[in-house]
Motif scaffolding. Structure first.
Motif, short mmCIF file in Angstrom:
data_model
loop_
_atom_site.label_atom_id
_atom_site.label_comp_id
_atom_site.label_asym_id
_atom_site.label_seq_id
_atom_site.Cartn_x
_atom_site.Cartn_y
_atom_site.Cartn_z
N ALA A 110 1.25 -6.14 5.05
CA ALA A 110 0.14 -5.68 4.23
C ALA A 110 -1.11 -5.51 5.09
CB ALA A 110 -0.13 -6.67 3.10
N ALA A 111 -1.87 -4.44 4.80
CA ALA A 111 -3.10 -4.15 5.52
C ALA A 111 -4.24 -4.05 4.52
CB ALA A 111 -2.97 -2.86 6.31
N LEU A 112 -5.44 -4.42 4.96
CA LEU A 112 -6.64 -4.34 4.14
C LEU A 112 -7.52 -3.21 4.66
CD1 LEU A 112 -8.29 -5.73 1.83
CD2 LEU A 112 -9.47 -6.99 3.66
N VAL A 113 -7.99 -2.33 3.75
CA VAL A 113 -8.82 -1.21 4.17
C VAL A 113 -9.95 -1.02 3.18
CG1 VAL A 113 -6.84 -0.04 5.23
CG2 VAL A 113 -7.51 0.54 2.89
N VAL A 114 -10.98 -0.29 3.64
CA VAL A 114 -12.01 0.23 2.74
C VAL A 114 -11.66 1.69 2.53
CG1 VAL A 114 -14.48 0.56 2.36
CG2 VAL A 114 -13.69 -1.34 3.78
N PRO A 115 -11.23 2.10 1.34
CA PRO A 115 -10.76 3.47 1.13
C PRO A 115 -11.82 4.51 1.50
CG PRO A 115 -10.24 2.10 -0.77
CD PRO A 115 -11.14 1.29 0.11
N ALA A 116 -11.34 5.64 2.03
CA ALA A 116 -12.21 6.77 2.41
C ALA A 116 -13.36 6.30 3.29
CB ALA A 116 -12.74 7.46 1.16
N SER A 117 -13.05 5.47 4.26
CA SER A 117 -14.08 4.85 5.08
C SER A 117 -13.63 4.80 6.53
CB SER A 117 -14.33 3.42 4.58
OG SER A 117 -14.97 2.63 5.54
N ALA A 118 -14.61 4.71 7.42
CA ALA A 118 -14.29 4.50 8.83
C ALA A 118 -13.71 3.12 9.07
CB ALA A 118 -15.53 4.69 9.69
N PHE A 119 -13.83 2.24 8.07
CA PHE A 119 -13.26 0.91 8.19
C PHE A 119 -11.88 0.83 7.54
CE2 PHE A 119 -17.93 0.27 8.19
CZ PHE A 119 -18.04 -0.11 9.52
N ALA A 120 -11.24 1.99 7.41
CA ALA A 120 -9.88 2.00 6.88
C ALA A 120 -8.88 1.60 7.94
CB ALA A 120 -9.53 3.38 6.33
N GLY A 121 -9.16 1.96 9.20
CA GLY A 121 -8.22 1.62 10.27
C GLY A 121 -6.88 2.29 10.06
N ARG A 122 -5.89 1.80 10.76
CA ARG A 122 -4.56 2.35 10.57
C ARG A 122 -3.67 1.32 9.90
NH1 ARG A 122 -3.33 1.84 16.85
NH2 ARG A 122 -1.71 0.26 16.84
N ALA A 123 -2.61 1.79 9.26
CA ALA A 123 -1.78 0.93 8.43
C ALA A 123 -1.09 -0.17 9.22
CB ALA A 123 -0.74 1.76 7.70
N ALA A 124 -0.93 0.00 10.53
CA ALA A 124 -0.20 -0.99 11.32
C ALA A 124 -1.01 -2.26 11.58
CB ALA A 124 0.22 -0.38 12.66
N ILE A 125 -2.29 -2.27 11.22
CA ILE A 125 -3.13 -3.45 11.44
C ILE A 125 -2.97 -4.37 10.24
CG2 ILE A 125 -5.47 -4.30 11.77
CD1 ILE A 125 -6.07 -1.63 13.16
N GLY A 126 -2.15 -5.40 10.40
CA GLY A 126 -1.85 -6.30 9.30
C GLY A 126 -3.04 -7.16 8.91
N LEU A 127 -3.06 -7.57 7.65
CA LEU A 127 -4.15 -8.39 7.13
C LEU A 127 -4.18 -9.78 7.74
CD1 LEU A 127 -6.33 -9.19 5.01
CD2 LEU A 127 -4.47 -9.57 3.39
N VAL A 128 -3.01 -10.35 8.03
CA VAL A 128 -2.91 -11.74 8.48
C VAL A 128 -2.17 -11.82 9.81
CG1 VAL A 128 -2.12 -14.06 7.89
CG2 VAL A 128 -2.78 -12.48 6.07
N GLU A 129 -2.74 -12.59 10.73
CA GLU A 129 -2.06 -12.89 11.99
C GLU A 129 -1.83 -14.40 12.05
OE1 GLU A 129 -0.90 -10.67 13.85
OE2 GLU A 129 -2.10 -8.86 13.53
N VAL A 130 -0.62 -14.79 12.44
CA VAL A 130 -0.27 -16.21 12.54
C VAL A 130 0.24 -16.48 13.96
CG1 VAL A 130 1.16 -18.08 11.66
CG2 VAL A 130 0.36 -16.29 10.10
N PHE A 131 -0.41 -17.42 14.63
CA PHE A 131 -0.02 -17.81 15.98
C PHE A 131 0.52 -19.23 15.92
CE2 PHE A 131 -3.31 -14.66 16.17
CZ PHE A 131 -2.95 -13.82 17.21
#
Length: 693
Positions: free
Chosen positions: A32-53
């Motif tokens: 899952a990815a988080l975006v601001v619709p129709a925005s430069a802060f939409a990014g690309r879909a491959a940037i996941g919402l959560v990273e776990v190390f």
């Protein structure tokens, strides 16, 4: 009442869910990815919402950034719900990694009436073997669609230190993430940039908030809600950049947390706020969110507080010194009189720093009736009594240092942590909590205390490794236990108001500000240096929580007296100074300021800040804070130049002076670019109301 509506169990095929101004997107082969619709802060879909190390697996591709974790790239959505209620929208998405057995439950809450969202992650060990979490991103979001987008974006943050808090500045994003021809190399970058806190002063080096803004005004503001370690991380991809917001991490904060099968770990909450128009609007959205976060705590009255410390008794109160201040504070219209540090220390000791921890009155300071006599004088004058307390520390020379067990204190490698002749209590331990419960109950029940100024003057370092996987883990757990203790104290004593003081504002974060009433914005004692702090504080602290000190002194001129009072009026007026020594004309100015504040203070509850001249630089000659209120816009203006000055406040056509009355006039005239202001020689400050129409 409109009942809740739900969308349940969306399939893991391509899907999206709107959550306020934000949107969740996912499909079968990506997290899952988080975006601001129709925005430069939409990014690309491959940037996941959560990273776990984890200690076993860090990144799927080597870099120094908190992006593309091995676990994060394998997360897949298992199910989701979206619930819409009267107060906003809440989405819950559950993702799982089949390889490690790690499950992440993310709750996203968009309060109604804001363009902000709160993000909370819970990591669960759904596998059969233990694992150790070393970092969890609370939110990860893409920035820009192409590398060129980074050229048009700026990064806004605030440096902070004792006496110089909230120093905001903007830099080009490219100064942090240089153009290194990533498309040519067909790879993402390996470097990163960002901000890191250290120890338990969450705002001691950097304010845990910031923003990104584009040339066209589109802005994304953020805050991290913890009193422990936090990190804001930036890195660039082939076609944009990534912002990751985290709580404590292994590398930066000595953090690790072991999860046995079935156990969960809750990551630090964060908030994001979006605006298509401006930085000030994105901060206004975050301001509205902060009010939602505080809930009913924000409904309490906003009393005028006098405190005897700043430029006054400086931790050496006595009956003889306090009684004249009590009388003059009441005459000025003060509603809470807070006795600051030293009330517990025998004056024969001199330096009482290493003796704190028992929190019982020192009889030698209060002869002929004890502290009770001063408290009665405060009550008889119609004010509520308050006291200073530093609950998390015990001096090495305090009897409490011997009576409490080692397990009630921070420890490293089997020994108590000592910082500047003080030990740090661990509020996970029942003995630590019981000690302070007994203290607060005694003060409230014996003396009728209705206001506590809670200070925090040491930074204990990485934390405690006692009953923790690592020191940073212990620190996070302590800060959460301390917050819970604050909530329980106020449940037992609902009339008690609590100030979150921490060496000025060294621990000003919304883990604590959500459950306290006032934040001292600085310990700065030079009234000439305070304006940029007071004007900048509302970017990260609610206007109604900004305790701005005003400390008039007999040797001040009328304009200098006005100058310090305007600083106080720009947030919550927080009085100090030898009021009993002031000239009659100065006492009249103080009473005038208090009366005006009482007229304006209820409007602070809905006010949103703006900065017509920009967020001020530390050495700015002219400083201006604006507050949008329901009754119109207020401007707080300081002229710090010795010579006569002329400047223009853009966006304002006309204004009237609210404070002071009957003073040397400032020239206020409409000009082609805004309100033209001219001031006489010397320091000066004014409170203006912008005329409508």
């Amino acid at each position: 009442m409109v009942g809740p509506t739900e969308q349940r169990e969306q399939p893991p095929a391509t899907a999206r869910a709107r959550v306020g101004a934000f949107e969740l997107r996912w499909h079968a082969d990506a997290p899952a990815a988080l975006v601001v619709p129709a925005s430069a802060f939409a990014g690309r879909a491959a940037i996941g919402l959560v990273e776990v190390f984890t200690a076993d697996e860090q990144r799927a591709r080597t870099s120094q950034a908190y992006w593309r974790s091995a676990v994060g790239e394998r997360l897949r959505v298992q199910g989701s719900t979206v619930t819409t209620e009267d107060d906003g929208t809440r989405a819950v998405v559950v993702q799982a990694d089949a390889t490690s057995g790690i499950e992440v439950r993310t709750t996203l809450t968009a309060p109604r009436g804001t363009a902000a969202i709160r993000i909370e992650n819970e990591v669960r060990n759904a596998g059969r073997e233990p694992f150790v979490v070393t970092a969890v991103s609370s939110a990860t979001i893409g920035i820009g669609h192409t590398a060129d987008d980074l050229d048009r974006t700026r990064w806004g943050t605030a440096a902070s230190e004792w006496l110089a808090e909230d120093r905001w500045s903007e830099v080009p994003l490219r100064s942090l993430l240089p153009d290194i021809a990533l498309p040519f190399h067909a790879q993402d970058a390996r470097g990163h940039a960002g901000l890191t806190s250290h120890g338990a002063w969450s705002s001691g080096e950097h304010v845990p908030a910031g923003y990104l803004i584009r040339e066209d005004g589109e802005a994304l503001a953020w805050q991290i809600e913890t009193s422990a370690g936090w990190h804001a991380d930036l890195c660039q991809t082939r076609d944009g950049a990534v912002l990751a917001l985290l709580g404590p991490t292994d590398l930066e904060h000595q953090f690790a947390h072991e999860l046995l099968p079935g156990e969960t770990f809750t990551a630090v909450p964060v908030a994001l706020a979006a605006s298509p128009h401006s930085r000030d609007e994105s901060i206004a959205e975050l301001t509205r969110y902060r009010r939602w976060l505080r809930g009913t705590a924000g409904e309490q009255k906003l009393p005028v507080v006098y405190n005897d410390f700043m430029n006054t008794l400086m931790g050496q109160p006595t009956t003889e010194k306090l009684l004249p201040l009590v009388r003059r504070a009441a005459e000025a219209g003060v509603e809470v009189f807070c006795i600051d540090a030293g009330w517990f220390a025998d004056p024969a000791i001199g330096d009482w720093w290493s003796t704190v921890g028992e929190w019982r009155e020192a009889p030698a300071r209060f002869p002929d009736g004890g502290l009770r006599r001063v408290i009665d004088a405060i009550l008889d004058a119609g004010m509520a009594p308050g006291l200073w307390l530093e609950p998390e520390v015990v001096g090495v020379d305090s009897p409490a240092a011997a009576s409490l067990p080692d397990e009630a204190f921070f420890q490293r490698f089997g020994r108590r942590v000592q910082e500047d002749r003080r030990y740090h209590l661990d509020f996970r331990h029942p003995a630590a909590r019981a000690h302070l419960d007994a203290t607060v109950d005694h003060l409230v029940e014996e003396y009728g205390i209705r206001y506590l100024k809670l200070d925090y003057n040491i930074n204990p370092g990485a934390g405690t490794d006692h009953l923790a996987t690592a020191a940073g883990d212990g620190l996070l757990a302590h800060t959460r236990a301390f917050r819970d203790w604050l909530v329980r104290v106020q449940q037992r004593h609902p009339s008690l108001r609590v100030e979150n003081c921490s060496s000025g504002a060294m621990r000003a974060d919304y883990a604590l500000l959500a459950v306290t009433h006032l934040q001292s914005t600085s310990d700065q004692q030079d009234y000439r240096l305070y304006p940029p702090i007071a004007a900048s504080a509302p970017a990260s602290i609610l206007p109604e929580q900004c305790g701005n000190w005003a400390y008039p002194e007999r040797g001040m001129t009328d304009e200098e007296t006005v100058f310090t009072l305007v600083t106080g009026l720009s947030g919550r007026l927080y009085l100090s100074g030898f009021l009993d020594e002031l000239r009659p004309d100065q006492r009249a100015r103080v009473a005038e300021a208090v009366a005006l504040h009482k007229q304006l203070r209820d409007g602070l509850r809905e006010a949103t800040p703006f900065w017509p001249l920009g967020l001020p630089e530390w050495d700015a000659g002219t400083v201006c804070l604006g507050l949008h209120t329901e009754d119109g816009d207020l401007l707080f203006v300081w002229d710090r130049d010795a010579a006569p000055a002329r400047f223009t406040i853009p966006g304002v056509s006309a204004a009237e002076v609210l404070f002071p009355s009957r003073a040397a006039s400032w020239g206020l005239a409409p000009g082609p670019a805004g309100l033209d202001v001219s001031t006489p020689a010397g320091l000066g400050a004014r409170v203006l109301r912008v005329n409508r129409g």
